[in-house]
Design an enzyme around this catalytic site. Structure first.
Site, PDB file in Angstrom:
ATOM      1  N   ASP A 143       0.849  -1.190   0.000  1.00  0.00           N
ATOM      2  CA  ASP A 143       0.000   0.000   0.000  1.00  0.00           C
ATOM      3  C   ASP A 143       0.888   1.245   0.000  1.00  0.00           C
ATOM      4  O   ASP A 143       1.709   1.422   0.898  1.00  0.00           O
ATOM      5  CB  ASP A 143      -0.891  -0.012   1.241  1.00  0.00           C
ATOM      6  CG  ASP A 143      -2.018   1.012   1.180  1.00  0.00           C
ATOM      7  OD1 ASP A 143      -1.796   2.096   0.598  1.00  0.00           O
ATOM      8  OD2 ASP A 143      -3.105   0.733   1.705  1.00  0.00           O
ATOM      9  N   GLU A 219      -1.049  -5.073 -13.164  1.00  0.00           N
ATOM     10  CA  GLU A 219       0.189  -4.465 -13.641  1.00  0.00           C
ATOM     11  C   GLU A 219       0.171  -4.300 -15.155  1.00  0.00           C
ATOM     12  O   GLU A 219       0.588  -3.262 -15.683  1.00  0.00           O
ATOM     13  CB  GLU A 219       1.363  -5.343 -13.217  1.00  0.00           C
ATOM     14  CG  GLU A 219       2.726  -4.796 -13.561  1.00  0.00           C
ATOM     15  CD  GLU A 219       3.842  -5.726 -13.108  1.00  0.00           C
ATOM     16  OE1 GLU A 219       5.005  -5.425 -13.413  1.00  0.00           O
ATOM     17  OE2 GLU A 219       3.549  -6.737 -12.448  1.00  0.00           O
TER      18      GLU A 219
END
Length: 237
Positions: A143, A219
């Site tokens: 995060d 991604e």
């Protein structure tokens, strides 16, 4: 990894607050994920005991040992365990649905070299993993806590990195990846300042995605949109 607000907490409370690798966000488990705990926890789950663990006994062998912190839905960790059967993998994640999904995958694939904690990674590192017992630590896309006032909540901080160095054997590898440039800068600030770590790409350097890290769907989508990804490899000296 997200959590409770401490913006109004007094300075003393902030100083005394223990380091944690997460703030709990449980989400909703599917029936299949709940069933995964019933079917596969005994084979692949590790209950936190706050006592040193004999991983040679856990896996029934002595082999290179890899820890992945915050494995999300477990896609990468399952890929790694299947790809590298000669190594033993330990995953730590607090998010129940992600743990359930990985348990299903590990159980269906019969991955004898994979074990999972559903617990805070800092406490696992502090109490269950012996010094110099890990060959590699992987932390992929933690995060970023992108708001500046929340940067102190980022996992990669000097104290946590020091703990990782104690648990990595000399010659071991620390591999981090992020798709947030500001977090990459923060990682360099912390990691390059740690004398027990050496950046393989040189100071403030990064490498192309290594073959052992699978490119996730998230991604791939980000790369198509022009987002960057930074892989950082540090050797424990």
């Amino acid at each position: 990894m997200s959590g409770d607000s401490d913006d109004s907490a007094p300075p003393a409370a902030l100083r005394n607050r223990p380091i944690r690798s997460f703030v709990l966000r449980q989400g909703r488990q599917t029936v299949a994920q709940k069933r995964a705990f019933e079917l596969y926890w005994d084979a692949h789950g590790l209950d936190y005991t706050a006592a040193p663990r004999d991983f040679d006994a856990v896996f029934g062998r002595r082999a290179p040992r890899v820890l992945e912190i915050g494995f999300g839905n477990g896609e990468q960790l399952r890929f790694a365990a299947q790809r590298e059967p000669g190594r033993d993998f330990i995953g730590v994640e607090v998010h129940g649905p992600g743990v359930g999904r990985l348990l299903n995958g590990a159980g269906e694939a019969g991955l004898a070299n994979l074990r999972v904690y559903q617990h805070d990674a800092v406490e696992v590192l502090q109490h269950e993993i012996a010094p110099a017992s890990l060959d590699e630590v992987r932390i992929y896309f933690p995060d970023p806590w992108h708001k500046k006032r929340h940067n102190k909540r980022r996992l990669v901080q000097p104290g946590f990195v020091g703990l990782l160095c104690e648990r990595l054997r000399p010659g071991g590898l620390l591999h981090l990846a992020t798709d947030w440039e500001n977090y990459a800068e923060h990682m360099w600030d912390v990691l390059d300042a740690e004398p027990r770590l050496h950046n393989r790409a040189g100071a403030r350097g990064f490498v192309p995605r290594p073959e052992w890290r699978r490119q996730t769907h998230f991604e791939t989508r980000g790369l198509k949109l022009g987002h960057g990804v930074w892989d950082l490899l540090y050797d424990r000296t």
